[in-house]
Design a protein around this motif. Structure first.
Motif, PDB file in Angstrom:
ATOM      1  N   ARG A  95       6.764 -27.476 -92.751  1.00  0.00           N
ATOM      2  CA  ARG A  95       7.234 -26.035 -92.200  1.00  0.00           C
ATOM      3  C   ARG A  95       6.914 -24.936 -93.308  1.00  0.00           C
ATOM      4  O   ARG A  95       6.618 -23.932 -92.809  1.00  0.00           O
ATOM      5  CB  ARG A  95       8.502 -26.250 -91.628  1.00  0.00           C
ATOM      6  CG  ARG A  95       8.745 -26.926 -90.184  1.00  0.00           C
ATOM      7  CD  ARG A  95      10.066 -26.595 -89.639  1.00  0.00           C
ATOM      8  NE  ARG A  95      11.147 -27.292 -90.499  1.00  0.00           N
ATOM      9  CZ  ARG A  95      11.554 -28.486 -90.312  1.00  0.00           C
ATOM     10  NH1 ARG A  95      11.050 -29.308 -89.614  1.00  0.00           N
ATOM     11  NH2 ARG A  95      12.361 -28.917 -91.029  1.00  0.00           N
ATOM     12  N   ASN A  96       7.439 -25.235 -94.406  1.00  0.00           N
ATOM     13  CA  ASN A  96       7.457 -24.144 -95.493  1.00  0.00           C
ATOM     14  C   ASN A  96       5.944 -23.813 -95.675  1.00  0.00           C
ATOM     15  O   ASN A  96       5.510 -22.602 -95.721  1.00  0.00           O
ATOM     16  CB  ASN A  96       7.856 -24.569 -96.800  1.00  0.00           C
ATOM     17  CG  ASN A  96       9.756 -24.696 -96.699  1.00  0.00           C
ATOM     18  OD1 ASN A  96      10.211 -23.971 -95.933  1.00  0.00           O
ATOM     19  ND2 ASN A  96      10.049 -25.624 -97.661  1.00  0.00           N
ATOM     20  N   GLN A 116       4.788 -21.823 -92.755  1.00  0.00           N
ATOM     21  CA  GLN A 116       5.066 -20.385 -92.943  1.00  0.00           C
ATOM     22  C   GLN A 116       4.391 -19.555 -93.721  1.00  0.00           C
ATOM     23  O   GLN A 116       3.940 -18.429 -93.637  1.00  0.00           O
ATOM     24  CB  GLN A 116       6.726 -20.521 -93.356  1.00  0.00           C
ATOM     25  CG  GLN A 116       7.203 -19.359 -93.454  1.00  0.00           C
ATOM     26  CD  GLN A 116       7.335 -18.354 -92.263  1.00  0.00           C
ATOM     27  OE1 GLN A 116       7.366 -18.854 -91.076  1.00  0.00           O
ATOM     28  NE2 GLN A 116       7.076 -16.990 -92.152  1.00  0.00           N
ATOM     29  N   ASP A 117       4.026 -20.095 -94.850  1.00  0.00           N
ATOM     30  CA  ASP A 117       3.172 -19.403 -95.956  1.00  0.00           C
ATOM     31  C   ASP A 117       1.661 -19.038 -95.293  1.00  0.00           C
ATOM     32  O   ASP A 117       1.169 -17.877 -95.499  1.00  0.00           O
ATOM     33  CB  ASP A 117       2.901 -20.139 -97.137  1.00  0.00           C
ATOM     34  CG  ASP A 117       4.430 -20.232 -97.995  1.00  0.00           C
ATOM     35  OD1 ASP A 117       5.196 -19.456 -97.742  1.00  0.00           O
ATOM     36  OD2 ASP A 117       4.177 -21.181 -99.014  1.00  0.00           O
ATOM     37  N   SER A 168       9.031 -29.591 -95.895  1.00  0.00           N
ATOM     38  CA  SER A 168       7.739 -29.049 -96.853  1.00  0.00           C
ATOM     39  C   SER A 168       6.621 -28.572 -96.243  1.00  0.00           C
ATOM     40  O   SER A 168       6.222 -27.673 -96.357  1.00  0.00           O
ATOM     41  CB  SER A 168       7.607 -30.259 -97.744  1.00  0.00           C
ATOM     42  OG  SER A 168       8.491 -30.748 -98.571  1.00  0.00           O
TER      43      SER A 168
END
Length: 346
Positions: A50-51, A54-55, A48
């Motif tokens: 990492r997501n 990335q955003d 989560s």
């Protein structure tokens, strides 16, 4: 590049972003999702996180170095953190005592400023800088030495015993006798005045017909006084603690450090930057390429003006260091030093 406003980030994104920045500023290394997941107050899985990272990278707040699985803040991300998220920590009693102790040693003002800069450098692990306004000398004696038919050396002795020389362009047909007449006039009539006051006195005496000089001698006196006006008030920059910039973490980034040290040698450019900071009412923070001077080295400048008893800005004190410096600790430290200098000057 425009930065995403802090209020447009979700609570989760703000939390992850803050932890990434704080960890990076503490350790100077890109931060991975697994590291963040182990920190207290975060109840998210590494996947989560990492997501979210990335955003944040797509928003231009984080970057992803090719040699690392972790992420680090961009200059825009650092600006967002400093302006909207940072919780500044007041200087400790020990830090305040070190700064004030250096200022209480007595001696000339320039020495106190140099001491304060050295203290700030030591406490922040950065290079300490202070911009000192050059005080206009008070005339004691003046002389001209002819170098050629069109040039002479103007020699000024100040009331403090300082001696300064400048080359002056001469009008055609000037003799050594005329140079002596002009120098004697300055020494006799304008001694005890600053350069600015001497120029005003000269103009007043010429208008009143009291100058007792012919046109050529009047022009010589005016040129002799004016040759200092271009740089007579140029500020002096004191830099202390350059060695702090060469630490263990700099070994992998030695080219950036070399570039920064070169920039510190170009004191006039830095003096101009700090002079621009003196125009503001409070703290100025320049991060990396926000200022062209430090675009190559990727350095940050934190600077605050210090004032005299009348509230007028006298100079600027601050630090120069890597963009990953501890802003939450260093910003209040610079502010405290500026306040301490203002009390000293008051």
């Amino acid at each position: 590049m425009a930065t995403t406003p802090i209020n447009e980030l979700s609570d989760r994104a703000r939390d992850v972003f803050r932890l990434v920045v704080e960890s990076y500023l503490d350790h100077g290394q890109p931060v991975g999702s697994r590291t963040i997941s182990k920190l207290p107050g975060i109840n998210l899985s590494p996947a989560s996180i990492r997501n979210v990272m990335q955003d944040l990278e797509e928003l231009g707040l984080l970057s992803h170095p090719h040699t690392s699985a972790g992420r680090m803040p961009t200059e825009g991300g650092l600006r967002l953190f400093v302006d909207g998220m940072m919780q500044a920590a007041e200087p400790s009693a020990e830090e305040r005592a070190v700064i004030e102790g250096r200022l209480e040693r007595g001696g000339p003002i320039e020495e106190a400023l140099s001491n304060a800069t050295a203290a700030l450098s030591g406490l922040s692990a950065c290079a300490g800088i202070v911009l000192v306004p050059k005080r206009e000398p008070v005339l004691r004696q003046f002389g001209f030495v002819q170098l050629s038919p069109r040039q002479a050396l103007a020699v000024m002795v100040g009331s403090d015993g300082s001696v300064e020389n400048r080359v002056v362009d001469l009008p055609p047909g000037i003799s050594q006798a005329l140079l002596s007449e002009a120098a004697n006039y300055i020494s006799a009539r304008l001694s005890g005045l600053t350069l600015g006051e001497a120029q005003v006195r000269l103009q007043a005496e010429i208008r009143a017909g009291e100058a007792a000089l012919d046109k050529a001698a009047q022009e010589l006196v005016a040129r002799g006084l004016a040759v200092w006006s271009e740089d007579g008030s140029r500020p002096v920059l004191i830099v202390r603690g350059q060695a702090n910039l060469i630490d263990q973490s700099a070994a992998a980034d030695i080219e950036r450090v070399r570039q920064l040290l070169d920039e510190l040698e170009g004191k006039e450019e830095i003096a101009r930057l700090l002079d621009s900071a003196s125009a503001g009412k409070g703290m100025k923070i320049f991060i990396g390429s926000e200022n062209k001077l430090f675009a190559l080295s990727g350095s940050s400048v934190i600077a605050a003006p210090y004032r005299g008893g009348d509230g007028k800005v006298l100079g600027v004190v601050g630090v120069i260091g890597p963009t990953r410096l501890n802003y939450a600790r260093v910003v209040p430290m610079v502010d405290f030093t500026a306040q301490a200098l203002s009390r000293l000057m008051g």
